[in-house]
Write a protein that holds these residues in place. Structure first.
Motif, mmCIF file in Angstrom:
data_model
loop_
_atom_site.group_PDB
_atom_site.id
_atom_site.type_symbol
_atom_site.label_atom_id
_atom_site.label_comp_id
_atom_site.label_asym_id
_atom_site.label_seq_id
_atom_site.Cartn_x
_atom_site.Cartn_y
_atom_site.Cartn_z
ATOM 1 N N ASN A 23 172.503 59.961 35.376
ATOM 2 C CA ASN A 23 173.602 60.291 36.291
ATOM 3 C C ASN A 23 174.405 59.013 36.476
ATOM 4 N N GLY A 24 175.706 59.060 36.160
ATOM 5 C CA GLY A 24 176.530 57.862 36.319
ATOM 6 C C GLY A 24 177.440 57.669 35.130
ATOM 7 N N ILE A 25 177.961 56.469 34.988
ATOM 8 C CA ILE A 25 178.841 56.155 33.850
ATOM 9 C C ILE A 25 178.493 54.777 33.319
ATOM 10 N N VAL A 48 173.793 46.393 30.456
ATOM 11 C CA VAL A 48 174.610 47.565 30.781
ATOM 12 C C VAL A 48 175.502 47.306 31.991
ATOM 13 N N HIS A 49 176.779 47.682 31.887
ATOM 14 C CA HIS A 49 177.678 47.662 33.047
ATOM 15 C C HIS A 49 177.961 49.104 33.443
ATOM 16 N N GLY A 50 178.032 49.335 34.737
ATOM 17 C CA GLY A 50 178.385 50.680 35.184
ATOM 18 C C GLY A 50 177.394 51.191 36.201
ATOM 19 N N ALA A 51 177.362 52.515 36.298
ATOM 20 C CA ALA A 51 176.509 53.146 37.295
ATOM 21 C C ALA A 51 175.481 54.011 36.578
ATOM 22 N N TYR A 52 174.257 53.935 37.053
ATOM 23 C CA TYR A 52 173.256 54.796 36.437
ATOM 24 C C TYR A 52 172.103 55.091 37.387
ATOM 25 N N ALA A 53 171.609 56.316 37.266
ATOM 26 C CA ALA A 53 170.266 56.648 37.736
ATOM 27 C C ALA A 53 169.671 57.310 36.510
ATOM 28 N N ILE A 54 168.569 56.771 36.010
ATOM 29 C CA ILE A 54 168.004 57.318 34.771
ATOM 30 C C ILE A 54 166.508 57.563 34.921
ATOM 31 N N ARG A 74 167.848 52.550 38.716
ATOM 32 C CA ARG A 74 169.137 52.912 39.299
ATOM 33 C C ARG A 74 170.048 51.721 39.521
ATOM 34 N N LYS A 75 171.338 52.037 39.477
ATOM 35 C CA LYS A 75 172.368 51.118 39.952
ATOM 36 C C LYS A 75 173.555 51.987 40.361
ATOM 37 N N SER A 76 173.878 51.959 41.632
ATOM 38 C CA SER A 76 175.028 52.691 42.205
ATOM 39 C C SER A 76 174.945 54.213 42.088
ATOM 40 N N SER A 77 173.863 54.754 41.620
ATOM 41 C CA SER A 77 173.661 56.210 41.658
ATOM 42 C C SER A 77 172.291 56.426 42.295
ATOM 43 N N PRO A 78 172.170 57.437 43.132
ATOM 44 C CA PRO A 78 170.946 57.527 43.925
ATOM 45 C C PRO A 78 169.700 57.975 43.151
#
Ligand code: G6P
Length: 613
Positions: free
Chosen positions: A99-101, A154-160, A175-179
């Motif tokens: 979830n994210g970009i 990686v740059h951006g937003a992710y929850a994986i 995660r980064k910036s996605s819950p």
């Protein structure tokens, strides 16, 4: 914006994942997929809703005690079976949901292509799983270490969540910036975008922080490391969510249930914070920062969508009652325009989900620049709630319908309480007026209840009259101007009728050109101040053959006689009218959408929690 869920434990994973995806479907419903391990790795994915996936998987092998599921809101690549998650690595060993970009996916992709990687989908997510594969193979690393090292690029937003076919004893999440929330059950773990898929299994959760990688194992192990390889001690929280709150409870749609919950949710928002008899309001979150708030020179309000509309009402409230200058900002614009933020500003972030990417980033920026940040949030433990210096939860319970209703009235209730406190403490609201408004606010839940009962038939009738409209105009003045914006947003979101909200007086500068006998014009005309002006605006519409549907105060025969249709709302103090006048607007949009055969809870192209910019 995309929902992710994963399970590891002794139960069969598939039904848990599907139930979890159904709960998360509000986050996106372009496609859905699952991956299950049972000696082999089975991946099933399908364009459409979770129900389409279930139909597709019907006769397939769904065994396995470890697995992951995803429901998608497309960012990179159209919604189809191939772009659906989970995505596999080139060697088919790793499988990942996201979830994210990934913002630098193009650079990463061409570097990986040079190393011989080929890609099946158009997604940024597939790049990520190939990157992890590359890192894993080069260093012969265990999956958790490969994930950690890969994410540093990686740059951006992710929850994986990632699984490794060669190590079916663990799930790795980051995660980064996605819950991302980890549920800790008895001998089992769930990992999900929010607590809704978890609550049936356990109430103990850990909220993963940005740039953390968690590994959960079959034997009950939970390890969290930062991207910098520091070991973290997990903090367990108890979630208060109840399963009944996640069910429709006999209503056709969550949105209708949530509209009808408002008498209760507004009362819940005020509970323990206000005493009508003694005439006071107190907010725990404001106590510690009270002097700073009282002495603030300015308030900047950040939000998106409906929350931004609540912020617009707050501008009227804080300026009118507390004489505090307010600027209301779209978070997405604020964050990119080098705004002036001073250390004596209060930054108020309004967000139902507490996860909206733009609001979060704008808030981060304001915090870095030294302002006091305060959150008005619904979801407990969400990213925005945790980022702010302080805040107040609106406590309206989970909102599942994509179009926000009870969260809006909860936000406005909270903002009203804040404005009353600041108005009184800053010396602009005399005690008698302060107490009168507190008493009147306490009556709002009953008035909403009465309004819902009384206006239902009339609203349904009006909806049936205008269900074929292609355009609609919503007009309001003062406190009701943001309600006009919100009314128009509700209609376009769920019924796909083009609608615009305008300050009634501005109509003359453009929208009046659109008015003809086919155009419904909804006028929120309950204001005591500027009453005559609103009446004149209605005359102006009528003179151009427009059809007027007016929201009026009970007993107002004058405006009623001018309008073609009217909806009555109970009388209240003017600063509190939005809490009542918005209700028929919500109900009207709902009935129009139902009559037009639209999926009210899952309108096309929208998602409830917008965790991408
Ligand atoms: C999406 C939702 C809206 C919501 C907006 C802001 O667009 O569909 O209902 O108002 O995001 O979300 P937030 O969670 O920050 O209030």
């Amino acid at each position: 914006m995309c929902g992710i869920v994963a399970y590891i434990g002794s139960q069969k994973a598939y039904p848990i994942l599907i139930k979890g995806l159904e709960r998360l479907e509000y986050r996106g419903y372009d496609s859905a997929g699952v991956a299950l391990q049972n000696g082999q790795l089975n991946v099933y994915k399908k364009k459409g809703k979770v129900a389409d996936l279930v139909a597709y998987v019907k006769d397939k092998d769904t065994e396995g005690h470890i697995g992951m599921g995803h429901t998608r809101w497309a960012t990179h690549g159209k919604p189809d079976d191939i772009n659906a998650h989970p995505h596999l690595s080139g060697n088919k060993r790793l499988v990942l949901i996201h979830n994210g970009i990934i913002e630098n996916y193009a650079v990463l992709k061409s570097a990986l292509q040079k190393h011989g990687h080929t890609f099946e989908s158009e997604t940024d997510t597939e790049v990520l799983v190939h990157l992890i594969e590359e890192v894993q193979q080069r260093g012969n690393l265990p999956i958790e270490e490969a994930v950690r090292q890969a994410l540093t690029q990686v740059h951006g937003a992710y929850a994986i969540v990632v699984m490794d076919r060669q190590d079916p004893t663990k799930l790795v999440a980051a995660r980064k910036s996605s819950p991302l929330v980890i549920g800790i059950g008895k001998g089992e773990f769930l990992v999900a975008s929010d607590a809704t898929p978890i609550v049936e299994h356990t109430k103990n959760v850990v909220y993963l922080n940005d740039e953390e990688v968690a590994t959960v194992t079959r034997d009950g192990g939970l390890t969290i490391k930062t991207l910098r390889n520091e070991l973290m001690t997990p903090t367990t929280h108890q979630i208060e969510l109840e399963i009944e709150q996640l069910e429709k409870g006999g209503y056709d749609y969550f949105m209708l249930k949530e509209i009808f919950e408002q008498p209760t949710t507004i009362a819940e928002c005020m509970r323990g914070r206000m005493n009508a008899e003694e005439g006071w309001v107190r907010l725990g979150g404001m106590e510690e920062y009270k002097m700073r708030m009282i002495n603030a020179q300015r308030m900047i309000i950040l939000g998106c969508g409906t929350s931004w509309h609540a912020g617009m009402i707050a501008e009227y409230l804080f300026e009118d009652l507390a004489r505090l200058p307010v600027e209301v900002e779209y978070a997405s614009e604020f964050r990119y325009r080098n705004p002036v933020v001073r250390d004596n500003d209060i930054i108020l972030a309004i967000s139902q989900s507490g996860e909206t990417a733009d609001t979060f980033a704008a808030l981060e920026l304001a915090k870095e620049r030294g302002a006091l940040t305060y959150g008005i949030v619904n979801v407990v433990g969400s990213s925005i709630a945790r980022l702010t210096h302080s805040g107040s939860y609106i406590h309206v319970g989970p909102e599942i319908g994509v179009a926000s209703t009870k969260a809006f009235t909860g936000q406005v209730t909270m903002l009203t309480m804040m404005a009353l406190i600041l108005g009184y403490e800053r010396g602009f609201l005399p005690k008698s007026q302060y107490q009168k408004l507190v008493q009147e606010l306490a009556l709002i839940p009953d008035k909403v209840e009465r309004l819902l009962l009384n206006c239902q038939d009339q609203v349904r009738y009006i909806a049936s009259e205008f269900q074929h409209a292609t355009n609609a105009l919503y007009l309001g003045r003062g406190y009701n101007f943001p309600v006009a914006l919100e009314g128009a947003l509700k209609l376009k979101e769920i019924s796909y009728i083009h609608a615009e909200g305008y300050p009634a007086a501005e109509m003359k500068h453009g929208p009046i050109a659109l008015i003809d006998e086919n155009m419904p014009v909804f006028v929120i005309a309950t204001n005591r101040s500027a009453y005559d002006k609103i009446a004149s605006n209605i005359q102006e519409v009528k003179a151009r053959k427009g059809v007027v549907i007016a929201v009026v105060t009970e007993g107002d025969e004058t405006i009623k006689s001018l309008a073609d249709f009217s909806i009555e709302i109970p009388e209240t103090e003017e600063p509190l009218t939005p809490l009542l006048s918005v209700v028929p607007m919500q109900l009207l949009a709902y009935h129009m959408a139902v009559l037009r055969g639209c999926n009210v809870d899952q309108p096309r192209n929208l998602a409830k929690s917008v965790t991408v910019e």
